[in-house]
Design an enzyme around this catalytic site. Sequence first.
Site, PDB file in Angstrom:
ATOM      1  N   CYS A   1      -1.752 -12.880   4.210  1.00  0.00           N
ATOM      2  CA  CYS A   1      -2.964 -13.528   5.550  1.00  0.00           C
ATOM      3  C   CYS A   1      -2.837 -12.556   6.685  1.00  0.00           C
ATOM      4  O   CYS A   1      -3.808 -12.769   7.535  1.00  0.00           O
ATOM      5  CB  CYS A   1      -2.446 -14.993   5.810  1.00  0.00           C
ATOM      6  N   ASN A   2      -1.773 -11.898   6.836  1.00  0.00           N
ATOM      7  CA  ASN A   2      -1.607 -10.886   8.047  1.00  0.00           C
ATOM      8  C   ASN A   2      -2.078  -9.387   7.859  1.00  0.00           C
ATOM      9  O   ASN A   2      -2.022  -8.816   8.646  1.00  0.00           O
ATOM     10  CB  ASN A   2      -0.239 -10.909   8.458  1.00  0.00           C
TER      11      ASN A   2
ATOM     12  N   GLN B   1       5.880 -10.573  -1.402  1.00  0.00           N
ATOM     13  CA  GLN B   1       4.381 -10.003  -1.642  1.00  0.00           C
ATOM     14  C   GLN B   1       4.245  -8.863  -1.914  1.00  0.00           C
ATOM     15  O   GLN B   1       3.363  -8.512  -2.635  1.00  0.00           O
ATOM     16  CB  GLN B   1       3.758 -10.658  -0.089  1.00  0.00           C
TER      17      GLN B   1
END
Length: 436
Positions: free
Chosen positions: A48-49, A115
């Site tokens: 998401c970043n 991740q």
Amino acid sequence: MEFLCIGLSHRTAPLGVRERLALPETRQVELLQRLAQSPNEAFLVSTCNRVELYLAAPDMNRVRESARNELQALGGPETLEHLYEHRGEDALVHLFRVAASLDSMVLGEAQILGQVKDAFEKGQGVGAVRGELTRVCAAAFGCAKRVRTETAIGRAATSMASAAVSLASKVFDGLRDKTVLLVGAGEMAELAARHLKQAGATKLLVANRTLARAEALAAEVGATARPYEELFTLLTAADVVVCSTASPVPIFTKENVSAVGKARKHRTLFMVDLAVPRDIAPEVGELDWVHAYDVDDIQKFVADNAAARAEEAQKAGVLVAQEVARFVRDRAVRNGVPVLAQLRQRGEAIARAEVERTLSTIGDGLTDKQRKSVEAMARAIVNKLLHEPTARLRAVGPEHEGNRLAGAAAEAFGLEEAPGSTGTAGPNVVANGGKG
């Protein structure tokens, strides 16, 4: 092989740009397969970043141009304005810092390492990650483990989920009697549920498109699973909504949220969106009874906590610099080893030939002990001659210096140059731990 990181993150691009680059898994695989045509290698970190491509290639200029074109095609022309690039040793420093959570929106959070590992394994699974990036990632993961072991940066950290829960607690002055609706049943939803429990929330509902996953999460965290078809009925009763789905379009719009306002008697609703692309359309926040936050809003909230981790981040930066330097030294040695082996083989072959020629000239006039002394003398001469070049090749520092020495040795002695050792290596910057 040269390294390149190209991408964008919360530091350089607004959420609207980042969400356009949030690709479903099938398209990620297609992108990797286009960029990782042998001998090139690639993997993609997409969260998401951040959206970052890590590449290894002998001809990086061509691959770089392809990567830029791919990202621009996905995100539109303005994407190029937000891209950053780290090349050579800078790319290694950046990857090591990312894996160690030194470049995260929430400094020290633990999720990013998982991740990056997932991205690496996905790259391996489709054949886009092979020997070169495998070694790089192994070193980056080892560095991240050392940072978490030898510093307190992880102990002082929050997560996106915990920050969202803290913000909700501030809005309602506690969550003990509030009804909380979790939309989505993945890792982020699980984290949020655990933090909500710690914050005192007891009325937890989970809605997910796949009911079985909602039931599994609910059983794990002590919540109640409800069918996704009841979503807007549940919204009528909820005080807090936490979204973290993989929907490519917003689930909640101004129109469908506004429609439940009358039934709620316009009671305050706190909605936080931890998904990219967004689950909650930006216009929802225009409703005067709704407090709506997305991941960039959460970033502003957690910035106040960064000072507490700044000292630990400095310590971690030093460790990253040490680990990058170690990897670069080891890589230079690997590049130089074939040259060392060829040098020794050439020297020993010459020595054997000269010993045989000398002994055949002398004939049978020497004893076995004398013959062995001649052979030992020849070996000693080879060892002494090769001692200095061997020591220098094994002690090289930055990668391009190791390549230069290996290439020069190969050329001077007429050897076949070692794979990856060239006299034209691109410029690198020695790691200083200060650039992320």
